[in-house]
Motif scaffolding. Structure first.
Motif, PDB file in Angstrom:
ATOM      1  N   GLY A 128       1.223  -0.915  -0.125  1.00 29.88           N
ATOM      2  CA  GLY A 128      -0.217  -0.001  -0.046  1.00 29.88           C
ATOM      3  C   GLY A 128       0.861   1.466   0.016  1.00 29.88           C
ATOM      4  O   GLY A 128       2.103   1.336   0.085  1.00 29.88           O
ATOM      5  N   GLY A 129       0.152   2.193  -0.194  1.00 33.05           N
ATOM      6  CA  GLY A 129       0.370   3.348  -0.299  1.00 33.05           C
ATOM      7  C   GLY A 129       0.424   4.483   1.590  1.00 33.05           C
ATOM      8  O   GLY A 129      -0.072   3.521   1.866  1.00 33.05           O
ATOM      9  N   LEU A 130       0.680   5.299   1.941  1.00 26.69           N
ATOM     10  CA  LEU A 130       1.005   6.423   3.015  1.00 26.69           C
ATOM     11  C   LEU A 130       0.665   7.037   3.105  1.00 26.69           C
ATOM     12  O   LEU A 130       0.929   8.276   2.773  1.00 26.69           O
ATOM     13  CB  LEU A 130       1.933   5.335   4.325  1.00 26.69           C
ATOM     14  N   ARG A 131      -0.179   7.711   3.774  1.00 29.38           N
ATOM     15  CA  ARG A 131      -0.453   9.062   3.899  1.00 29.38           C
ATOM     16  C   ARG A 131      -0.627   9.114   5.434  1.00 29.38           C
ATOM     17  O   ARG A 131      -1.842   8.485   6.137  1.00 29.38           O
ATOM     18  CB  ARG A 131      -2.048   9.770   3.366  1.00 29.38           C
ATOM     19  N   VAL A 132       0.067  10.379   5.627  1.00 29.84           N
ATOM     20  CA  VAL A 132      -0.640  10.531   7.191  1.00 29.84           C
ATOM     21  C   VAL A 132      -1.910  10.834   7.913  1.00 29.84           C
ATOM     22  O   VAL A 132      -2.562  12.480   6.829  1.00 29.84           O
ATOM     23  CB  VAL A 132       0.304  11.912   7.547  1.00 29.84           C
ATOM     24  N   ASN A 150      -3.381   3.818   5.488  1.00 26.55           N
ATOM     25  CA  ASN A 150      -2.516   2.868   3.644  1.00 26.55           C
ATOM     26  C   ASN A 150      -3.395   2.714   3.256  1.00 26.55           C
ATOM     27  O   ASN A 150      -5.033   1.992   3.392  1.00 26.55           O
ATOM     28  CB  ASN A 150      -1.688   1.192   4.726  1.00 26.55           C
ATOM     29  N   VAL A 151      -2.926   3.172   2.163  1.00 27.34           N
ATOM     30  CA  VAL A 151      -4.177   3.322   0.583  1.00 27.34           C
ATOM     31  C   VAL A 151      -3.322   2.300  -0.157  1.00 27.34           C
ATOM     32  O   VAL A 151      -2.772   1.761  -0.688  1.00 27.34           O
ATOM     33  CB  VAL A 151      -4.097   4.216   0.175  1.00 27.34           C
ATOM     34  N   ASP A 152      -5.007   1.334  -0.446  1.00 27.53           N
ATOM     35  CA  ASP A 152      -3.794   0.506  -2.188  1.00 27.53           C
ATOM     36  C   ASP A 152      -4.436   0.957  -2.833  1.00 27.53           C
ATOM     37  O   ASP A 152      -4.716   2.204  -3.766  1.00 27.53           O
ATOM     38  CB  ASP A 152      -5.359  -0.666  -1.954  1.00 27.53           C
ATOM     39  N   ALA A 153      -3.136   0.360  -3.984  1.00 22.23           N
ATOM     40  CA  ALA A 153      -3.682   0.660  -5.683  1.00 22.23           C
ATOM     41  C   ALA A 153      -4.670   1.122  -5.879  1.00 22.23           C
ATOM     42  O   ALA A 153      -5.123   2.291  -6.643  1.00 22.23           O
ATOM     43  CB  ALA A 153      -2.548   0.229  -7.003  1.00 22.23           C
ATOM     44  N   ALA A 154      -6.330   0.763  -5.927  1.00 20.00           N
ATOM     45  CA  ALA A 154      -7.521   1.112  -6.320  1.00 20.00           C
ATOM     46  C   ALA A 154      -8.307   2.431  -5.501  1.00 20.00           C
ATOM     47  O   ALA A 154      -9.134   2.681  -5.913  1.00 20.00           O
ATOM     48  CB  ALA A 154      -8.267  -0.385  -6.345  1.00 20.00           C
ATOM     49  N   GLY A 155      -7.162   2.652  -4.509  1.00 19.61           N
ATOM     50  CA  GLY A 155      -7.369   3.856  -3.424  1.00 19.61           C
ATOM     51  C   GLY A 155      -8.560   3.382  -2.348  1.00 19.61           C
ATOM     52  O   GLY A 155      -8.709   4.187  -1.122  1.00 19.61           O
ATOM     53  N   VAL A 156      -8.630   2.119  -1.765  1.00 20.88           N
ATOM     54  CA  VAL A 156      -9.024   1.413  -0.865  1.00 20.88           C
ATOM     55  C   VAL A 156      -8.294   1.662   0.245  1.00 20.88           C
ATOM     56  O   VAL A 156      -6.994   1.254   0.536  1.00 20.88           O
ATOM     57  CB  VAL A 156      -9.273   0.055  -0.455  1.00 20.88           C
ATOM     58  N   ALA A 157      -8.240   2.561   1.306  1.00 21.72           N
ATOM     59  CA  ALA A 157      -8.116   2.575   2.950  1.00 21.72           C
ATOM     60  C   ALA A 157      -8.132   1.715   4.296  1.00 21.72           C
ATOM     61  O   ALA A 157      -8.863   1.847   4.214  1.00 21.72           O
ATOM     62  CB  ALA A 157      -7.870   4.078   2.914  1.00 21.72           C
ATOM     63  N   THR A 168      -2.511   1.215  22.677  1.00 21.61           N
ATOM     64  CA  THR A 168      -3.160   0.181  22.181  1.00 21.61           C
ATOM     65  C   THR A 168      -3.210   0.476  20.481  1.00 21.61           C
ATOM     66  O   THR A 168      -3.290   2.115  20.489  1.00 21.61           O
ATOM     67  CB  THR A 168      -4.676   0.699  22.940  1.00 21.61           C
ATOM     68  N   ALA A 169      -3.121  -0.218  19.285  1.00 16.19           N
ATOM     69  CA  ALA A 169      -3.041   0.321  18.315  1.00 16.19           C
ATOM     70  C   ALA A 169      -4.502  -0.587  18.054  1.00 16.19           C
ATOM     71  O   ALA A 169      -4.371  -1.972  18.531  1.00 16.19           O
ATOM     72  CB  ALA A 169      -2.070   0.178  17.455  1.00 16.19           C
ATOM     73  N   VAL A 170      -4.932  -0.060  16.832  1.00 13.00           N
ATOM     74  CA  VAL A 170      -5.949  -0.189  15.965  1.00 13.00           C
ATOM     75  C   VAL A 170      -5.694  -0.126  14.296  1.00 13.00           C
ATOM     76  O   VAL A 170      -5.616   0.470  13.680  1.00 13.00           O
ATOM     77  CB  VAL A 170      -7.225  -0.072  16.327  1.00 13.00           C
ATOM     78  N   TRP A 171      -6.352  -1.402  13.836  1.00 12.81           N
ATOM     79  CA  TRP A 171      -7.154  -1.053  11.925  1.00 12.81           C
ATOM     80  C   TRP A 171      -8.283  -0.577  11.580  1.00 12.81           C
ATOM     81  O   TRP A 171      -8.958  -1.557  12.359  1.00 12.81           O
ATOM     82  CB  TRP A 171      -6.193  -2.333  11.169  1.00 12.81           C
ATOM     83  N   ALA A 172      -8.937   0.221  11.198  1.00 12.75           N
ATOM     84  CA  ALA A 172     -10.124   0.419  11.118  1.00 12.75           C
ATOM     85  C   ALA A 172     -10.700   0.155   9.304  1.00 12.75           C
ATOM     86  O   ALA A 172      -9.849   1.477   8.668  1.00 12.75           O
ATOM     87  CB  ALA A 172     -10.317   1.170  11.747  1.00 12.75           C
ATOM     88  N   THR A 173     -11.461   0.337   9.008  1.00 13.42           N
ATOM     89  CA  THR A 173     -12.119   1.026   7.610  1.00 13.42           C
ATOM     90  C   THR A 173     -12.600   2.597   8.110  1.00 13.42           C
ATOM     91  O   THR A 173     -13.722   2.515   8.767  1.00 13.42           O
ATOM     92  CB  THR A 173     -12.936   0.385   6.841  1.00 13.42           C
TER      93      THR A 173
END
Length: 568
Positions: free
Chosen positions: A501-505, A518-525, A562-567
């Motif tokens: 993925g790409g990375l955006r702050v 974290n953004v994939d090539a299709a733009g899904v973050a 604590t850390a999380v991943w979320a949509t």
């Protein structure tokens, strides 16, 4: 006052652009390090071996990693746990046979796991045939030219050729019976090769081909920054500390034994050998403790190595500002040469991050912890370690895991000194506790002898009694366990393509929060948030949590450490 994010601010530009989803495997791989003597003992002698490894490989497939890196299993006197190699083309009987290695490679291939082996090119064992020939041949002989033999200083040559120190403590020179001295930047049983000698270069080219022909997928290169020494071996009286070899400060001159420009010619030659086996399948990974990052990434230019461990990330203190900066600077440096960053938090040379992160923030990273030292906060260390790993695996690029970290293993900090084997402990008379605490055998079953490490109760280093509570059988299938967290992270990382993925702050969550998309090539973050502050943090409205390093609070907020991943 709790921080609440009503309208998160994404930086307009990507900090790092997405990689191609079909990029070479190593650009996004998660690679698991096995320390062979401590992972699984197949014959009950208390030392891990290759048959034990082979029997346990399905565990790694279920964990979800892409490849395995093996610390040395070559024939060796084991003065430095196998990093003193006497024969680079054979397996030490402690670990098995070449046939066992072939069986392990075949099983790994069947499971879809790639295999990387350690290569130790800076030095050999003093029991290597070449060094024994050099001792027998005497001063001025061609055999001695393969190593760094020199005459001593003073009228009778009784003083070392220069004032260099060993990384393990004490002088970096040892005198032999005929009066000459040889260089060893590590233990006296690890003489440094002379990499200006064409026979040394030819020999290691042959060693690479030997293992490539047997089917390995690459090499982790030990002390990759140390092969070439500055011409004339000028004096350098500063101490050399383990795993800070290449770190000398912005204003200090570069040490004459590390990161010399001549190393890059060697790695270009090696890259050509690997490419001849089919680019881009076989890889080189540099263990290079080098600063600044602009010099470190020279090792991963497109005609040299593929990966280099990101030791700046490993060494970063548990502070949000520091973590944000090291992620950004690492990606900028790697992008400048078109390489992925390769993240790491633990390995066989450092205090495990479940213990390291339980020490006070801002203190220097210790080289081992003894019972007499201030003890880490085990609960806090594990909580932060789970969060740190969640953050790390949410970043693009490659990542390395060290055996047992998926169980949350702490260092052994109460090991009696009589069991310690690290040369650094013995050469400094115990001033450096050393690395034994992170090398203790794995616990597999709480109620089995040696916690399931092998069929007997013997272990080459003693296991702390608390390790039983961390055993695989105590965590497998248990919701919220560290093992199941790692499995969830690795499955989601693969499913969502985070490695490429790409990375955006993302800003607006507060100064003590690290947040990226974290953004994939299709733009899904995928939103990656780590809370290093003192209060819970609310996620953006509508965020759906995919994985969390710990339970959210009753209001759905991210607790401290604590850390999380979320949509979104």
């Amino acid at each position: 006052m709790t921080d609440v994010l009503d309208s998160p601010t994404r930086t307009a530009e990507l900090l790092h652009a997405p990689d191609s989803p079909d990029a070479a495997w190593w650009r996004s791989a998660v690679i698991y390090q096995i320390y062979p003597r401590s992972w699984a003992d197949g014959n009950g002698d208390g030392i891990g071996d290759l048959p034990g490894v082979t029997a346990r490989l399905p565990y790694l497939k279920a964990l979800g990693v892409d490849a395995v890196w093996f610390s040395p299993f070559y024939r060796s006197p084991q003065a430095d746990a196998g990093y003193d190699v006497s024969d680079y083309r054979d397996i030490d009987p402690l670990f098995g046979t070449l046939e066992d290695a072939d069986a392990m490679l075949a099983t790994a291939k069947e499971l879809g796991l790639k295999v990387i082996v350690d290569l130790v090119p800076n030095h050999s064992s003093d029991e290597h045939a070449w060094f024994q020939d050099a001792l027998a041949a005497g001063p001025g002989s061609p055999e001695r030219e393969r190593y760094m033999f020199r005459d001593g200083q003073g009228e009778d040559g009784s003083e070392p050729p220069n004032d260099w120190h060993s990384v393990f403590g004490g002088p970096a020179w040892t005198r032999v019976e005929d009066g000459q001295w040889y260089l060893h930047l590590f233990d006296s049983k690890q003489p440094d090769f002379n990499w200006e000698h064409p026979e040394v270069r030819a020999e290691f080219g042959s060693i690479l081909r030997f293992w490539l022909d047997r089917g390995v997928d690459g090499f982790r290169v030990d002390v990759a920054h140390g092969l070439i020494k500055e011409e004339g071996l000028p004096h350098w009286s500063a101490d050399l500390h383990l795993l800070d070899e290449g770190r000398h400060g912005d204003d200090a001159p570069k040490p004459p034994m590390w990161d010399q420009d001549g190393v890059h010619e060697i790695y270009r030659q090696w890259r050509a050998i690997l490419n001849s086996y089919g680019q881009p399948d076989r890889i080189l990974c540099a263990e290079a403790w080098v600063e600044p990052q602009e010099r470190a990434v020279m090792y991963v230019r497109d005609d040299e190595m593929h990966q280099a461990f990101n030791f700046d990330f490993l060494s970063t203190q548990w502070r949000a500002e520091d973590l944000r900066e090291v992620v950004a600077s690492s990606l900028r440096a790697a992008d400048s040469v078109g390489a992925p960053s390769t993240w790491v938090l633990s390995n066989h040379d450092v205090v495990r991050h479940a213990s390291r992160l339980g020490l006070p923030v801002g203190k220097p990273r210790p080289n081992g912890i003894s019972a007499a030292d201030p003890q880490p906060d085990r609960e806090l260390g594990l909580k932060r370690a789970r969060a740190a790993t969640t953050l790390m695996l949410g970043l693009p690029g490659g990542a390395y895991l060290y055996q047992g970290e998926e169980l949350g293993l702490p260092d052994s900090t109460d090991m009696p000194h009589e069991y310690r084997q690290d040369p650094a402990f013995h050469r400094t008379n115990g001033e450096e506790i050393g690395r034994d605490g992170c090398r203790v055998p794995m616990p597999w079953q709480k109620d089995a002898p040696s916690f399931g490490f092998g069929p007997s109760s013997d272990t080459w280093l003693p296991q702390p009694s608390v390790y039983g509570d961390y055993a695989v059988d105590q965590q497998e299938g248990v919701a919220g366990s560290t093992l199941e967290l790692y499995r969830s992270l690795l499955a989601a990382r693969r499913e969502r393509g985070l490695g490429t993925g790409g990375l955006r702050v993302v800003e607006g969550l507060g100064d003590d929060v690290v947040a990226f998309e974290n953004v994939d090539a299709a733009g899904v973050a995928t939103l990656v948030v780590a809370n290093l502050g003192t209060e819970p943090v609310a996620l953006p409205e509508g965020a759906r949590v995919l994985v969390a390093s710990g339970a959210l609070d009753a209001d759905g907020r991210v607790p401290v450490d604590t850390a999380v991943w979320a949509t979104r």
